[in-house]
Design a protein around this motif. Structure first.
Motif, PDB file in Angstrom:
ATOM      1  N   LEU A 100      19.013   9.049  28.484  1.00 24.82           N
ATOM      2  CA  LEU A 100      17.827   9.805  28.082  1.00 24.82           C
ATOM      3  C   LEU A 100      17.662   9.600  26.592  1.00 24.82           C
ATOM      4  CD1 LEU A 100      18.674  13.568  27.597  1.00 24.82           C
ATOM      5  CD2 LEU A 100      20.397  11.809  27.890  1.00 24.82           C
ATOM      6  N   GLN A 101      16.438   9.589  26.157  1.00 23.53           N
ATOM      7  CA  GLN A 101      16.219   9.608  24.719  1.00 23.53           C
ATOM      8  C   GLN A 101      15.473  10.896  24.371  1.00 23.53           C
ATOM      9  OE1 GLN A 101      15.110   5.730  23.010  1.00 23.53           O
ATOM     10  NE2 GLN A 101      16.481   4.736  24.458  1.00 23.53           N
ATOM     11  N   CYS A 102      14.143  10.889  24.550  1.00 19.98           N
ATOM     12  CA  CYS A 102      13.432  12.118  24.157  1.00 19.98           C
ATOM     13  C   CYS A 102      13.724  13.269  25.108  1.00 19.98           C
ATOM     14  CB  CYS A 102      11.936  11.870  24.042  1.00 19.98           C
ATOM     15  SG  CYS A 102      11.035  11.798  25.604  1.00 19.98           S
ATOM     16  N   GLY A 103      14.117  12.957  26.325  1.00 23.40           N
ATOM     17  CA  GLY A 103      14.487  14.013  27.266  1.00 23.40           C
ATOM     18  C   GLY A 103      13.326  14.635  28.021  1.00 23.40           C
ATOM     19  N   PHE A 104      12.129  14.109  27.828  1.00 22.01           N
ATOM     20  CA  PHE A 104      10.985  14.754  28.477  1.00 22.01           C
ATOM     21  C   PHE A 104      10.907  14.409  29.957  1.00 22.01           C
ATOM     22  CE2 PHE A 104       6.559  16.051  29.120  1.00 22.01           C
ATOM     23  CZ  PHE A 104       6.540  17.226  28.410  1.00 22.01           C
ATOM     24  N   CYS A 105      11.308  13.196  30.318  1.00 25.84           N
ATOM     25  CA  CYS A 105      11.296  12.812  31.732  1.00 25.84           C
ATOM     26  C   CYS A 105      12.520  13.341  32.466  1.00 25.84           C
ATOM     27  CB  CYS A 105      11.234  11.288  31.879  1.00 25.84           C
ATOM     28  SG  CYS A 105      12.798  10.431  31.515  1.00 25.84           S
ATOM     29  N   THR A 106      13.515  13.762  31.684  1.00 26.66           N
ATOM     30  CA  THR A 106      14.836  14.062  32.234  1.00 26.66           C
ATOM     31  C   THR A 106      14.836  15.089  33.378  1.00 26.66           C
ATOM     32  OG1 THR A 106      15.757  13.459  30.102  1.00 26.66           O
ATOM     33  CG2 THR A 106      17.183  14.704  31.579  1.00 26.66           C
ATOM     34  N   TYR A 136       8.431   8.213  35.497  1.00 31.63           N
ATOM     35  CA  TYR A 136       8.129   7.392  34.320  1.00 31.63           C
ATOM     36  C   TYR A 136       9.027   7.807  33.151  1.00 31.63           C
ATOM     37  CZ  TYR A 136       5.235   5.973  30.239  1.00 31.63           C
ATOM     38  OH  TYR A 136       4.767   5.458  29.071  1.00 31.63           O
ATOM     39  N   ARG A 138       9.457   6.472  29.140  1.00 28.06           N
ATOM     40  CA  ARG A 138       8.936   5.538  28.144  1.00 28.06           C
ATOM     41  C   ARG A 138      10.034   5.107  27.167  1.00 28.06           C
ATOM     42  NH1 ARG A 138       4.912   1.868  28.146  1.00 28.06           N
ATOM     43  NH2 ARG A 138       3.258   2.304  26.647  1.00 28.06           N
ATOM     44  N   CYS A 139      11.166   5.799  27.178  1.00 25.17           N
ATOM     45  CA  CYS A 139      12.144   5.545  26.111  1.00 25.17           C
ATOM     46  C   CYS A 139      13.243   4.571  26.493  1.00 25.17           C
ATOM     47  CB  CYS A 139      12.808   6.845  25.672  1.00 25.17           C
ATOM     48  SG  CYS A 139      11.695   8.106  25.040  1.00 25.17           S
ATOM     49  N   THR A 140      13.836   4.734  27.672  1.00 24.13           N
ATOM     50  CA  THR A 140      15.133   4.087  27.919  1.00 24.13           C
ATOM     51  C   THR A 140      15.043   2.668  28.448  1.00 24.13           C
ATOM     52  OG1 THR A 140      15.205   4.843  30.207  1.00 24.13           O
ATOM     53  CG2 THR A 140      16.200   6.283  28.544  1.00 24.13           C
ATOM     54  N   GLY A 141      13.942   2.316  29.078  1.00 25.85           N
ATOM     55  CA  GLY A 141      13.923   1.027  29.776  1.00 25.85           C
ATOM     56  C   GLY A 141      14.609   1.109  31.130  1.00 25.85           C
ATOM     57  N   TYR A 142      15.036   2.312  31.520  1.00 25.33           N
ATOM     58  CA  TYR A 142      15.565   2.651  32.858  1.00 25.33           C
ATOM     59  C   TYR A 142      17.009   2.223  33.118  1.00 25.33           C
ATOM     60  CZ  TYR A 142      10.633   3.556  33.829  1.00 25.33           C
ATOM     61  OH  TYR A 142       9.341   4.016  33.765  1.00 25.33           O
ATOM     62  N   GLN A 143      17.488   1.164  32.473  1.00 29.41           N
ATOM     63  CA  GLN A 143      18.789   0.603  32.852  1.00 29.41           C
ATOM     64  C   GLN A 143      19.905   1.647  32.765  1.00 29.41           C
ATOM     65  OE1 GLN A 143      19.485  -3.318  31.357  1.00 29.41           O
ATOM     66  NE2 GLN A 143      21.689  -3.056  31.286  1.00 29.41           N
ATOM     67  N   SER A 144      19.914   2.425  31.701  1.00 28.94           N
ATOM     68  CA  SER A 144      20.974   3.415  31.543  1.00 28.94           C
ATOM     69  C   SER A 144      20.855   4.514  32.596  1.00 28.94           C
ATOM     70  CB  SER A 144      20.934   4.011  30.139  1.00 28.94           C
ATOM     71  OG  SER A 144      19.645   4.533  29.860  1.00 28.94           O
TER      72      SER A 144
END
Lengths: 159, 281, 792
Positions: A100-106, A136, A138-144
């Motif tokens: 997670l980066q911004c955590g909004f999709c989390t 969706y 927008r931050c991680t690129g999904y791989q992690s």
């Protein structure tokens, strides 16, 4: 004034009763009436997955269900998943993998992930990708995110 | 982006629901799974005065199997269909198509009847009903009527279901010997198809008893009788497909933001070719 | 740069470690603090009635019914709000000749893009505000719009700002060497292409939003906002709605994605702040998704006609291009809309040793939504043009694209030097990055696979990019041109009585891990376990003054300030310890929360014992000792306009020649961002950037009708990358620390987004090469690829 209706539902194990505008969707109710701001609103048309929550054991889009439709339902949000410990393994893996980066999709991502893990999803990265392809980020690129879910499935299989 | 206000009603019986729809003469909108209607309301594209929530109607629920057909209640969710014990053996075409319909959270709410009533040209379910030769059961103030899928989809979001009628169920004939094909072209998993096709054949060598339904190509899901006729009795090899493809010209292909009508026509042929190849493999 | 030199090999350093972020736990338990989570007493909600036309004269607006609607608290037209808000103009003096017209948060006489606010409605709920918007009757006279940038400068194009006489906003020319002579030389092959880059936008999952509150008793305005630059917003609010700067507090808690979208000044937010002041109560505005697509800044939208000359041996003799970009009806305030074009002129071909370089950039007004800085400003254009031409030229002369790069990249031992466009460059590693890339991707094996697959009718392609990345901007970026935007950042570190560090910084967190790296630097440099560092960012009332996080400046600038502050505090604490322990300071160190003997590591006094003595029992200390257990340092980049990062990337794709679909099989990125503070965070940021770049290359485009109507305002129609189709991305590093700071960190945030489109373009064209066709337009949609193949 907006038309309203009385509802009663169980949210994260707690019974809530409220008089809600009939046009209010479930995620707005949870966030602004029940104070459960962990669930997020991203698009309000069911595409982004940020509002994904659990209703009667199924993941649903909180923006595509009216609060009045949840009358009598059992709802679990990210707060409930954390409090009950159901998401503990995922939380650990997401942290370890920086999934997670911004955590909004989390919140939505975790709701989808837990459905995958508890639904017997297999340790296959493409299957995991397909499963979360309605969420969706927008931050991680999904791989992690994929790696973190994969870790939990693998740990579960070996536990 | 908040929905405009409306009166919310949740009838407990089918008769009551029909009565509400009749009483409000087109001002009332049935709410099934809400996965298409809710976005339209949030966008304020749909603004029904009365929203009639069908979720309490037990008459619209349940999947029942007889010796000759499967009857699926209109309020059956995609998820319930996927979980139905006989889905792979009795309805293999639907089993193959279901994972392509949106995403988990949508399939957990979206209903078969809702999809058919909306009749989005790019949705899978109408085409599946056409390919399978299903019959749609409607209930209105004058009672029940049965409409073959072939007559049900009439145009752009337009069906045989009148404003005061509800879809009660679909009836799909069992075809244990039949073969099926399905292919759709999407840029992203779960998206609406840029073109797709669902196929039923009573036999493969040679192809016969074909029902080929396209979706995501025109204003509605549709079959092309000339195409079915052209392929019938052939081996379905490349030459046979090439010979049959001109029949697609009967389709009035529609363009959108992603693809032009011309590209759609090309894609319809590609989808057909790939679906047949997978069937014959 | 002089300074503490041994901090990176200390026993308890965290710099360079993949330490998990402390704030992840909060976000994973639903305890984030995003703007829309705020519920304040007496709060009301804003919605906007927006122009349905791209260009229209406002004849009259009747708000009577809206004012009478249930729940409505106030309604403001542009003219009504203009009495309380001064207009703004998005120009900067260092962009010579740039012009823009005064802009109001809400249009007054003329609406100039579809989506421009015409009326703001404030109501008890957002739903009621939207209901009331539907009751507004606007009498609008449609004016002919100038929509297409390519015809915006023609004689018969409608002029958007009549005073200007034309739609030209800005232009710049660069001419270095003798390009015509170079191209005319014998044995030089010229390749020429027209590149088209679609408009796209940031699609932050959390939309823009603000909660503004005004307290008339103290004349204070508090803005909670989802954004990247709190101090910039403080100045802007002060200047335009007339509140003393010190009375404006801007708070930015959790931000749900930003990518440059949230560093700008939007009329919606300014209007919400003005309404809060007028109503003396909190006003919330949260953009919905349609508003986001219509009014969040757009980016790219360039048409570049470009030529490259190459010798038979593969030496690039020069690049010549014209860049045209349409930026909407105004230059965006306060950062302007000329920066992206300027970057294209600065960066094109910058990895290569070029002697001849000619570029002409033109920025034009048009009746579309405004364009401005979005992640990797200008980079995707500059990299795709230079590296697209390079691989095209390599094909033309029958050379391998890696070989051509080897021949033309600036040598790693050739710095400091300048690019052809005059940018000062230092500490770059293009050669090492390319060699590492070729190694980790197993290039030869991929080429062998390519040949084998082609025999089966499967078309795979391999594409590269060598890139530079603008990071750590100095005052030369904005401040020099008159922008009220800080180029320096500050960090404060305080040792508390319990022996823990409290850190605050002017850089901001939008998910990159800003707070985590501040903690790592402070803990490592000062000498406490990382759990004992608490970090505060994003509040003008409590953090040092500074620029915020944008243009990949957080780690490099904010991180250096943190390092210097932590080092200063360490010196201060050791001074105190020396007195308390009667020891020479040089014999002491701080490690793991204690003052220790520097030689043996033996504990002398714990930090909490030291701090409690200082705070509680000062009587035990000599009276001439003045302990300072807090330190603040600021840092700015000097001597360079930017600190450049470099990288090399490669994409492996498969093109379905029957459908035009592109599958990205794998992606590799080698990044040299100097010292890596947290490899896990950098890797994930690079991966996320690559996926945004894939979005721009394959999917994303804001589509307008000829009348200037935005056609895709939903996430079903504007498509973004989702998990299923995204590749695995391998990330590797070269570490060449910048000499401009002790920390040596450069930025990494732009890399993927800036480089991936070029690599993908090259990979797709490599795949298409057996069919003797190519594509030069992004996004490379299936239909465009089919057209290139002549299939439709």
């Amino acid at each position: 004034m907006s038309k309203t209706k009385d509802i009663s539902l169980t949210v994260n194990g707690e019974v809530l009763t409220a008089n809600v505008p009939v046009r209010m969707n479930l995620v707005d109710f949870l966030r602004h009436e029940a104070g459960l701001t962990g669930s997020h609103v991203g698009c309000e048309h069911g595409v982004c997955g940020a509002c994904t929550i659990e209703v009667n054991s199924d993941t649903v889009r909180g923006c595509l269900m009216l609060a009045v439709q949840a009358d009598g339902a059992t709802v679990t949000t990210i707060e409930g998943l954390a409090d009950s410990g159901r998401s503990a393994a995922l939380i650990a893996a997401f942290t370890r993998r920086n999934a997670l980066q911004c955590g909004f999709c989390t919140p939505g991502m975790l709701a989808s992930a837990i459905a995958y893990v508890e639904g017997g999803g297999i340790a296959d990265k493409q299957a995991i990708r397909d499963h979360i392809s309605g969420n969706y980020c927008r931050c991680t690129g999904y791989q992690s995110v994929v790696d973190a879910i994969h870790d939990v499935v693998t740990e579960g299989a070996s536990a | 982006m908040k929905a405009p206000d409306f009166d919310y009603l949740r009838p407990g019986t089918l008769a009551e629901a029909i009565a509400i729809l009749s009483e409000h003469e087109g001002e009332a909108q049935p709410l099934a799974g809400g996965q298409s209607l809710m976005p339209m309301m949030n966008f304020r594209v749909a603004a029904p005065a009365v929203l009639v929530d069908l979720s309490a109607l037990s008459e619209l629920r349940g999947i029942t199997r007889t010796d000759t057909s499967v009857r699926i209640g209109a309020m059956t969710r995609y998820r319930e269909l996927a979980d139905w014990a006989n889905i792979c053996t009795d309805l293999p075409l639907i089993a193959v198509a279901l994972p392509h319909i949106a995403h988990d959270a949508i399939r957990n709410r979206g209903t078969i009847g809702g999809s058919l009533a909306l009749a989005d040209a790019a949705a899978e379910m109408p085409a599946l009903m056409l390919a399978l030769g299903a019959t749609i059961e409607l209930m209105g103030p004058n009672g029940t009527r049965h409409v073959p899928a072939d007559d049900f989809f009439q145009g752009f979001y337009d069906t045989a279901c009148e404003a005061d009628e509800l879809i009660v169920a679909v009836d799909i004939p069992l075809a244990p010997e039949a073969k099926f094909g399905f292919h759709e072209l999407v840029q992203r998993h779960g998206d609406y198809a840029m073109a797709g096709v669902a196929i039923k054949a009573t036999s493969l060598a040679p192809l016969s008893g074909l029902r080929i339904a396209f979706f995501g190509v025109s204003d509605r899901a549709l079959r092309v009788p000339a195409l079915e006729a052209a392929l019938d009795g052939t081996s379905g090899d490349e030459a046979a497909i090439a010979a049959a493809l001109p029949a697609l010209e009967a389709i009035e292909f529609e363009g959108d933001l992603k693809v032009s009508a011309k590209t759609r026509a090309h894609y319809a042929g590609v989808a057909l070719k790939r679906a047949l190849a997978e069937m014959l493999a | 740069m002089t300074g503490p030199a041994t901090i990176f090999d200390k026993p308890n350093t965290y710099i360079g470690q993949p330490t998990p972020r402390a704030d992840a736990a909060r976000l994973l338990q639903g305890r984030g603090r995003f703007v829309d989570d705020l519920q304040l007493p007496r709060m009301v909600h804003a919605a906007f009635f927006r122009s349905p036309h791209a260009h229209a004269r406002i004849l009259s607006i009747d708000t009577t019914a809206a004012r009478a609607a249930p729940g409505v608290v106030a309604v403001y037209t542009g003219a009504e709000l203009a009495e309380h808000v001064t207009p703004y103009v998005g120009v900067l003096t260092h962009l010579a000749g740039l012009r823009s017209a005064p802009q109001h948060p809400i249009a007054i006489d003329v609406a100039r893009w579809q989506g421009e606010p015409l009326v703001m409605v404030i109501a008890q709920t957002r739903a009621q505000a939207e209901d009331a918007c539907e009751l507004i009757e606007a009498d609008l006279e449609e004016l002919p719009p100038a929509v297409d940038a390519e015809t915006a400068l023609t004689a018969d194009a409608p002029v958007i700002h009549a005073d200007f006489g034309s739609n030209l906003a800005w232009e710049r020319k660069v001419d270095v060497g003798h390009i015509d002579n170079a191209f005319a030389a014998p044995d030089v092959t010229i390749v020429e292409r027209e590149f088209r880059f679609g408009r796209h936008t940031g699609v932050t999952l959390e939309s823009r939003g603000t909660v503004c509150d005004f307290d008339p008793s103290e004349q204070t305005l508090t803005m909670h906002y989802s954004g990247q630059a709190p101090h910039m917003m403080q100045v802007i609010l002060s200047r335009h709605i007339g509140v003393a700067e010190e009375n404006v507090r801007v708070i930015s808690n959790d931000v749900g994605g930003s990518f440059g979208i949230k560093i700008h000044t939007y009329g919606d937010e300014i209007a919400a702040a003005a309404a809060a002041k007028l109503l003396k109560r909190p006003v919330k505005f949260i953009a919905d998704r349609m508003e986001s697509f219509m009014t969040d800044i757009h980016a790219r939208d360039h048409v570049v006609k470009a030529r490259m000359g190459i010798s038979a041996e593969g030496s690039i003799v020069g690049i010549d291009f014209h860049d045209l970009t349409g930026v909407g009806p105004y230059s965006m305030y306060p950062r302007t809309s000329a920066i992206e074009c300027n970057q294209v002129l600065n960066l094109t071909g910058a990895p290569y040793a070029l002697e001849n370089y000619r570029a002409h950039g033109q920025v034009v007004f048009q009746n579309k939504n405004m364009m401005c800085q979005y992640r990797a400003v200008g980079h995707p254009i500059a990299m795709a043009v230079a590296d697209g031409l390079l691989e095209d030229a390599a094909r033309a002369i029958g050379k391998d694209p890696v070989e051509v790069r080897r021949r033309n990249l600036m040598r790693d031992d050739s710095y400091p030097r300048a690019s052809a466009s005059g940018m000062k460059l230092d500490d770059l590693s293009h050669q090492k990055a390319l060699e590492k890339l070729v190694e980790i991707m197993d290039y030869d094996a991929l080429r062998a696979d390519q040949i084998k697959m082609r025999e089966k009718g499967i078309y795979r392609g391999i594409g590269f990019v060598s890139m530079v990345e603008v990071t750590n901007p100095s005052p030369m970026f904005y401040g020099v041109g008159g922008a009220h935007i800080a180029s320096m950042d500050g960090a404060t570190v305080r040792l508390d009585a319990a022996g823990a560090l409290h850190v605050s910084s002017s850089i901001t967190e939008q998910g990159q891990g800003t707070n985590a790296i501040l903690g790592q630097i402070a803990a490592g440099v000062f000498g406490v376990p990382i759990e004992r560092v608490k970090v505060t960012t994003g509040d003008t009332a409590t953090v040092p003054y500074g620029g915020g996080t944008w243009a990949s400046r957080g780690a490099g600038i904010g991180g250096e300030a943190m390092l210097q502050a932590a080092h200063a505090l360490k010196t201060q604490v050791l001074d105190v310890a020396g007195v308390m322990l009667q020891s020479p300071v040089a014999a002491l160190d701080i490690r793991n929360g204690a003052v220790v003997d520097a030689e043996t590591g033996a504990e002398r006094i714990t930090l909490d014992a030291l701090a409690r003595t200082v705070y509680y029992r000062g009587n035990e200390l000599p009276s001439d000792l003045k302990p300072e257990l807090i330190a603040t340092r600021h840092y700015r980049v000097t001597d360079f306009p930017f600190v450049f990062t470099n990288g090399a990337m490669a994409a492996h794709v498969e093109v379905d020649t029957e459908t035009g679909f592109v599958k990205v099989l794998h992606f590799w990125a080698v990044e040299d961002c100097g010292r890596v503070i947290n490899p896990m965070l950098v890797d994930e940021q690079v991966r996320g950037g690559v996926v945004q770049g894939i979005g721009g290359a394959l999917y994303e485009e804001c589509l307008y009708s000829p009348e200037g109507q935005l056609l895709n305002t939903t996430m079903a129609d504007y498509i973004v990358p989702m998990a299923s189709e995204m590749p695995e991305i391998t990330v590797a590093h070269i570490e060449t620390p910048t000499k401009t700071s002790v920390l040596g960190a450069k930025g990494a945030g732009e890399a993927g987004t800036g480089g991936a489109p070029a690599a993908l373009l090259n990979a797709v064209n490599d795949a298409l090469s057996p069919m003797d066709t190519s594509i030069w337009q992004m996004p490379m949609t299936p239909e465009r690829i089919l057209k290139a193949l002549g299939k439709v």
